[in-house]
Design an enzyme around this catalytic site. Structure first.
Site, mmCIF file in Angstrom:
data_model
loop_
_atom_site.group_PDB
_atom_site.id
_atom_site.type_symbol
_atom_site.label_atom_id
_atom_site.label_comp_id
_atom_site.label_asym_id
_atom_site.label_seq_id
_atom_site.Cartn_x
_atom_site.Cartn_y
_atom_site.Cartn_z
ATOM 1 C CE LYS A 248 -3.759 2.384 2.726
ATOM 2 N NZ LYS A 248 -5.133 2.142 3.486
ATOM 3 C CG ASP B 218 -13.148 5.196 6.030
ATOM 4 O OD1 ASP B 218 -13.974 5.259 5.707
ATOM 5 O OD2 ASP B 218 -12.321 4.670 5.797
#
Ligand code: ADP
Ligand code: MG
Length: 474
Positions: free
Chosen positions: A121, A226
């Protein structure tokens, strides 16, 4: 942004030396004066010019002469530095296709020497928020002291630290493998984001498992913030894995209840809409913990018995400090105005030391940069040799298996080790150049702008990352 790692094959030791010099210069400068790049990289006369041209060609650097002549890293340049470090550490040997584009990240497959596929990532903090304000010029005047390089690095460090801590407490998260700069390497989750799943054999059970995770995290003192169908992966056996942790906060956060309720609400809403679940009854025991629920079955924030010190103690131990947390929160919560300065490669640069005025801190910065430069150079040569060795003989190439606790600290350790092989000659040369740069800074700015004027013809690269079809190693 295109991540064409093939160019890595053709980059020389000097290319990386100059790239690293710009990165180091960016600790004190939004745009690093050409003279400083020259001085930090300390290539023989004229050498830096050729290298800079090559780096511009590959879009690893951006040239800016609006205020004075200088350079900054592009995302791609920063990607290359992180990727090279990881490759040198033996974390992976090849980069493959892109598997995800998040709000503020790009995710790629990478392969280890034994063929294991991992996920990489690359954080791009500031990307979305900057775009959102790009047209609103007013905001560009209110710049804060944060830049995307720093924020993306913080986001990666935070994600790595949280993932590791959650994993150690038995939460279903990817295995945190390594972290460097804005890049996190983790195990590849076999499965799909819940948002792509149309049918479940056992929606009630999956739902309860997921709500159970929110509650259990809260009991450990954490809120995901989130937690939704995009950040929950599910496999064919309906096993759940949570991902995406840079925005997590402590249960002590002033808005903790709002974040907690929002996470819970997202899950309730999604399961109601997608799987027609109704929630008249309270969920049963969740993951071993009994929690009070309201009349609609939602767990009550106030009834959760918080674990103590999870965030502060364990995360600080893995290198992510409270100050880091505050910095990143300021950015995430700071609203659109504050986001405006977090520039990306299409943007103008934020205001941190961006004026041609080179002040006292610049001069001091030159000193410290030189010291670091010396370390970086030594380690760089060392790493270069190692990677070449790996390329030549992949069977005997050493794979580093130990995962550093704290990526930055471990970098420093490596650097310090290599520092011991001090090159007296190099030190002397650096000192001399150091004096020269300080003198030129004190003597006026003209010389900085007058030499080596480059034009970056390919300054703004395409935003959409191209998916690489083939795994390409180097
Ligand atoms: P962002 O913070 O930008 O939202 P995420 O961490 O949520 O980034 O990742 C974006 C997407 O990339 C995810 O929705 C998922 O599809 C994919 N992804 C991320 N991490 C992994 C992983 N470890 N294994 C497999 N896919 C992943
Ligand atoms: Mg996400």
């Amino acid at each position: 942004m295109k991540l064409d790692v093939n160019a890595l094959r053709y980059l020389s030791k000097d290319d990386f030396r100059v790239l690293t010099a710009v990165e180091m210069g960016m600790r004190n400068h939004e745009i690093v004066p050409t003279e400083l790049v020259n001085s930090i990289s300390s290539l023989k006369h004229g050498g830096t010019y050729k290298v800079l041209k090559n780096l511009l060609k590959h879009k690893l650097l951006h040239h800016d002469s609006s205020k004075y002549d200088g350079f900054r890293l592009t995302y791609l340049g920063y990607d290359f530095l992180a990727i090279k470090t990881m490759v040198n550490r033996g974390v992976f040997v090849a980069v493959g296709r892109q598997i995800g584009v998040g709000k503020e990240s790009d995710i790629f497959e990478v392969a280890t020497e034994d063929g294991t596929v991992l996920a990489m990532k690359l954080h791009r903090l500031g990307r979305v928020s900057f775009r959102a304000v790009k047209s609103k010029r007013d905001y560009l005047r209110h710049r804060t002291s944060y830049n995307w390089l720093y924020l993306s690095r913080l986001a990666a460090l935070k994600e790595f630290a949280f993932m590791k801590a959650l994993e150690e407490h038995g939460f279903p998260v990817p295995h945190a493998v390594d972290c460097n700069r804005h890049c996190v390497i983790m195990s590849l989750v076999q499965g799909y984001p819940l948002v792509q799943v149309k049918q479940l054999q056992n929606p009630d059970m999956v739902f309860e498992r997921i709500i159970g995770l929110v509650v259990r995290m809260a009991e450990h003192g954490l809120i995901h913030c989130d937690f939704n169908e995009f950040n929950i992966m599910i496999d064919d056996d309906e096993k759940v894995t949570m991902i995406d942790f840079p925005q997590m906060v402590s249960m002590d956060h002033r808005n903790a209840q709002m974040y907690f309720d929002r996470d819970v609400e997202c899950i309730f809403k999604f399961f109601r809409k997608r799987f027609n679940l109704s929630f008249e009854e309270s969920p049963d025991e969740n993951d071993g913990s009994e929690v009070d629920t309201d009349e609609s079955g939602r767990p009550r924030f106030s009834s959760i018995a918080k674990g103590v010190g999870f965030l502060d103690k364990e995360l600080a131990a893995s290198g992510f400090t409270r100050k880091d947390q505050e910095d990143i929160e300021k950015f995430i919560e700071g609203g659109i105005e504050k986001d405006a300065d977090s520039s990306d490669e299409e943007s103008e640069d934020g205001g941190r030391n961006s004026d041609s005025e080179l002040n006292k801190s610049d001069i001091n910065g030159v000193d410290s940069l030189h010291l670091l430069d010396q370390q970086e150079q030594t380690i760089h040569c060392d790493e270069e040799a190692r990677v070449e060795e790996n390329q030549e003989n992949s069977e005997t190439g050493q794979s580093q298996t130990s995962v550093p606790e704290c990526p930055d600290a471990s970098d420093k350790e490596e650097e310090n080790q290599t520092m011991n092989n001090n090159d007296a000659e190099l030190t002397k040369r650096l000192r001399k150049q150091n004096r020269r740069v300080i003198a030129s800074v004190r003597g006026g700015r003209k010389s900085l702008a007058s030499r080596n004027s480059y034009k970056d013809k390919g300054g703004s690269s395409s935003r959409n990352s191209k998916i690489q079809k083939q795994m390409s190693g180097w």
